[in-house]
Write a protein that holds these residues in place. Structure first.
Motif, PDB file in Angstrom:
ATOM      1  N   SER A   1      18.102  61.209 -16.076  1.00 54.65           N
ATOM      2  CA  SER A   1      17.850  60.222 -17.127  1.00 54.65           C
ATOM      3  C   SER A   1      19.158  59.603 -17.608  1.00 54.65           C
ATOM      4  O   SER A   1      19.195  58.415 -17.959  1.00 54.65           O
ATOM      5  CB  SER A   1      17.095  60.867 -18.304  1.00 54.65           C
ATOM      6  N   ASP A   2      20.268  60.396 -17.596  1.00 55.17           N
ATOM      7  CA  ASP A   2      21.578  59.833 -17.950  1.00 55.17           C
ATOM      8  C   ASP A   2      21.960  58.718 -16.980  1.00 55.17           C
ATOM      9  O   ASP A   2      22.447  57.649 -17.393  1.00 55.17           O
ATOM     10  CB  ASP A   2      22.655  60.922 -17.901  1.00 55.17           C
ATOM     11  N   ASP A   3      21.754  58.970 -15.679  1.00 61.63           N
ATOM     12  CA  ASP A   3      22.103  57.967 -14.678  1.00 61.63           C
ATOM     13  C   ASP A   3      21.248  56.710 -14.826  1.00 61.63           C
ATOM     14  O   ASP A   3      21.751  55.582 -14.700  1.00 61.63           O
ATOM     15  CB  ASP A   3      21.928  58.546 -13.272  1.00 61.63           C
TER      16      ASP A   3
ATOM     17  N   ASP B   1      25.756  57.970 -28.801  1.00 60.01           N
ATOM     18  CA  ASP B   1      24.390  58.514 -28.750  1.00 60.01           C
ATOM     19  C   ASP B   1      23.337  57.577 -29.339  1.00 60.01           C
ATOM     20  O   ASP B   1      22.165  57.926 -29.415  1.00 60.01           O
ATOM     21  CB  ASP B   1      24.319  59.882 -29.433  1.00 60.01           C
TER      22      ASP B   1
ATOM     23  N   ARG C   1      17.950  66.178 -17.032  1.00 59.11           N
ATOM     24  CA  ARG C   1      18.630  65.280 -17.980  1.00 59.11           C
ATOM     25  C   ARG C   1      19.693  64.421 -17.294  1.00 59.11           C
ATOM     26  O   ARG C   1      19.930  63.273 -17.679  1.00 59.11           O
ATOM     27  CB  ARG C   1      19.288  66.120 -19.087  1.00 59.11           C
ATOM     28  N   SER C   2      20.333  64.959 -16.257  1.00 57.05           N
ATOM     29  CA  SER C   2      21.374  64.175 -15.582  1.00 57.05           C
ATOM     30  C   SER C   2      20.780  62.934 -14.917  1.00 57.05           C
ATOM     31  O   SER C   2      21.440  61.886 -14.837  1.00 57.05           O
ATOM     32  CB  SER C   2      22.093  65.029 -14.539  1.00 57.05           C
TER      33      SER C   2
ATOM     34  N   TYR D   1      19.676  58.993 -28.436  1.00 55.16           N
ATOM     35  CA  TYR D   1      19.269  59.211 -27.042  1.00 55.16           C
ATOM     36  C   TYR D   1      19.037  60.695 -26.777  1.00 55.16           C
ATOM     37  O   TYR D   1      18.093  61.080 -26.072  1.00 55.16           O
ATOM     38  CB  TYR D   1      20.334  58.649 -26.098  1.00 55.16           C
ATOM     39  N   SER D   2      19.864  61.549 -27.371  1.00 50.06           N
ATOM     40  CA  SER D   2      19.738  62.988 -27.140  1.00 50.06           C
ATOM     41  C   SER D   2      18.436  63.558 -27.701  1.00 50.06           C
ATOM     42  O   SER D   2      18.014  64.648 -27.313  1.00 50.06           O
ATOM     43  CB  SER D   2      20.940  63.727 -27.748  1.00 50.06           C
TER      44      SER D   2
ATOM     45  N   ASN E   1      22.450  54.622 -17.642  1.00 49.07           N
ATOM     46  CA  ASN E   1      23.649  53.849 -17.266  1.00 49.07           C
ATOM     47  C   ASN E   1      23.282  52.602 -16.459  1.00 49.07           C
ATOM     48  O   ASN E   1      23.924  51.558 -16.590  1.00 49.07           O
ATOM     49  CB  ASN E   1      24.618  54.728 -16.476  1.00 49.07           C
TER      50      ASN E   1
END
Length: 637
Positions: free
Chosen positions: A552-554, A571, A549-550, A539-540, A557
């Protein structure tokens, strides 16, 4: 059958002890010095049977000014007082002080006994009775019956006994045996073969042999070995009885007059008391701020300082709100009466009632403090419970803690809380060990704070399912125990104030944002994972252009929560359908063989060993496979 305690009061040598001997046939002067000097120094106790069959305990209190502390200790628990006045002397200074003390301590039922009537003629007796009536005008003794007797000759004794029986039967109210037991200790001694013995008047509740009780304020627990009531062994004693109790596990020198026997954790020691003080009309003193006083309450005598909360001074006939700062700890309850005497010279100046037995320290002339105390003074026990609940806005308070603070029984607290809950004043949250109580005003503020915080969080993080429950507690309810906080969140869910998504909390209307950015990021992730199949991409390493990036992290999830993708290992992610297919394929291989290796998994999915290892470890985590032998070998779980 009523349990009655009768006491005597009056000036020295007016015949109190002789009168009691005439009633009971026993001498209450226990000590050699008392008998040699002909005066009562300490409390004397005995009993007698009334014609109707009831047994009345009787307390002989000292009349000498030097022993006023013993006199006050003897008044505890009295139902009826005989104010003894010698007919040949009339009302004397100590008679007046005893009258004042009885009034301050709330004694209501009394008989005026004109003693030594054999020493005066009829005309003198009439003059003395008239003088007594004038002296008692405006006091609680104003309407008390006057009985004329001679304890030496027996004159008038039958009529006195008949009056005692009438008043104890028809006017004296029975004490409460359903509340917590409290026994102020007025005497401690030891007997060879028995150990420590205490005596006192049980002012509330019931005590049984084998009960384990606590001695306040020393904080030591003791089991009740045996009980005597009026010289007879009993299994149980009740409020209103004079009792002697044999204690275990405690030495005579550890206890003193003034200690209180009550259930463990039912009371709380304090060196501060919030009180209403009433100064006697007859006092020659004015109570000023920071005056040093002798406090008499229960069987205790303690030095203290008076901090006047609502006035600069309190003069004769006046009253005020005061915080007494004690030089020793005591254990009292709201409503207990007390007497105060001037520090030096020792003279009674007033008394009053305890409004709060466990206050915090107050500054003078604080409007909120004064209003709270006035409410405690005029309110019911439920009002006081509500105020204690309100004071624990950030922690809640348990029923057990409330019982300890107020010195009420748990049953009384439960009833008060039930009433408060019915009237919409408190919320309760029950755990396995206790019930936590929260004032509605406190809860309303916390609820609004949480909802505002959730709304702000949702605006800031639109691609999250809400705020972590643990974060909400740590930030806004950190003093509330986690198990109780969970109960509170359950309550808010039931009230449709918020929603829970696993370990996240959000407002009732909130839905995660699925806008153009969500579509763009989710399509990118799905496209990469779909193309990679079992050759996993980190993913990274995925490129989302200029997107923070935060965010896309959300969004990642959200896709995990909705089961579009699964996390294979740190990852590494893939499509849920791929791992479902992998599960079926591996289970199919176990139909052909008992053991499968990482190399065989690699070949099965046409991938690298680097990707085969996460697959097999994922299968371990969902209990499809189980490792045996070497690191690379697996069997069916």
């Amino acid at each position: 059958m009523k349990n009655i305690i009768i006491g005597t009061a009056g000036h020295i040598d007016h015949g109190k002890t002789t009168l009691i001997k005439a009633l009971t046939g026993r001498n209450t002067d226990r000590w050699e010095e008392e008998q040699r000097r002909g005066i009562t120094i300490d409390l004397g106790f005995t009993w007698f049977d009334l014609p109707g069959g009831d047994r009345a305990g009787i307390i002989d209190v000292p009349g000498h000014e030097k022993f006023i502390n013993n006199m006050v200790a003897g008044v505890v628990g009295m139902d009826l007082v005989m104010l003894v006045i010698a007919a040949d002397e009339g009302v004397m200074p100590q008679t007046r002080e005893h009258m004042d003390i009885l009034g301050l301590l709330g004694i209501e039922k009394s008989i005026i006994v004109l003693n030594k009537c054999d020493l005066v003629d009829e005309d003198w007796l009439e003059l003395v009775e008239e003088e007594v009536r004038e002296e008692l005008e405006g006091t609680f003794l104003e309407t008390a019956p006057v009985m004329k007797v001679s304890a030496v000759t027996g004159q008038g004794m039958d009529e006195l006994i008949a009056m005692i029986e009438h008043m104890t039967r028809d006017e004296v109210v029975e004490k409460d045996i359903s509340t917590i037991p409290r026994l102020p200790i007025d005497r401690v001694f030891s007997l060879s073969g028995f150990g420590t013995i205490i005596t006192g008047t049980l002012i509330s509740g019931t005590i049984s042999t084998e009960d384990t009780l606590e001695i306040y304020p020393i904080g030591k627990t003791s089991k009740i070995r045996s009980i005597q009531v009026h010289g007879e062994d009993k299994e149980r004693c009740y409020a209103g009885q004079r009792v002697a109790i044999n204690l275990s596990n405690v030495k005579k020198h550890e206890i003193r007059r003034g200690c209180v026997l009550a259930p463990p954790n039912s009371m709380k020691n304090a060196d501060l008391l919030d009180v209403r003080v009433n100064i006697l009309d007859s006092s020659m003193r004015v109570l000023t701020n920071h005056s040093r006083l002798h406090l008499f309450t229960g069987t205790s005598e303690i030095l203290c300082r008076a901090v006047l909360l609502d006035k600069d001074e309190i003069g004769p006939g006046e009253s005020g709100l005061v915080q007494l700062r004690l030089e020793e700890e005591v254990a009292l309850r709201r409503g207990d009466k007390f007497v105060i005497r001037f520090y030096s010279p020792m003279e009674t100046i007033g008394g009053g009632v305890v409004l709060e037995p466990n206050p915090s320290i107050h500054r003078r002339f604080q409007e909120r403090v004064i209003e709270d105390l006035e409410r405690k003074e005029s309110g019911s026990s439920a009002d006081v419970v509500e105020m204690h609940v309100k004071e624990h806005a950030d922690t809640m308070i348990t029923q057990a803690e409330l019982a300890k603070l107020t010195a009420l029984s748990l049953e009384e607290i439960e009833e008060d809380i039930r009433m408060l809950k019915q009237s919409g004043m408190v919320h309760t949250f029950e755990t396995r060990k206790d019930v936590y109580v929260w004032h509605v005003g406190s809860e309303r503020l916390v609820r609004q704070t949480i909802l505002d915080a959730l709304a702000a969080y949702e605006e800031k993080y639109p691609y999250r399912y809400g705020m972590k429950k643990a974060e909400v507690q740590a930030t806004y309810c950190r003093k509330i125990k986690p198990i109780v906080f969970d109960k509170y969140i359950d309550y808010l869910e039931q009230e449709a104030c918020l929603r829970r998504s696993k370990e996240n909390l959000c407002t009732r209307e909130f839905e995660v944002c699925k806008d153009a950015l969500y579509d763009k990021i989710s399509r990118t992730i799905l496209g990469i994972l779909s193309k990679a199949e079992y050759d996993f991409v980190r993913y990274s390493d995925m490129d989302f252009g200029k997107t923070d990036r935060s965010l896309s992290d959300d969004i990642l999830n959200i896709m995990l929560e909705e089961n579009q993708i699964v996390k294979v290992s740190e990852d590494l992610y893939t499509l849920t359908e791929y791992m479902e297919k992998a599960k079926e394929m591996i289970q199919g291989e176990f139909a052909k063989r008992e053991v499968i290796t990482t190399a065989e998994v690699r070949d099965l999915f046409h991938t690298s060993r680097k990707s085969a290892k996460p697959i097999i470890e994922y299968m371990d985590s969902i209990k499809v496979t189980k490792r045996v032998g070497s690191e690379s070998e697996r069997v069916a779980y």
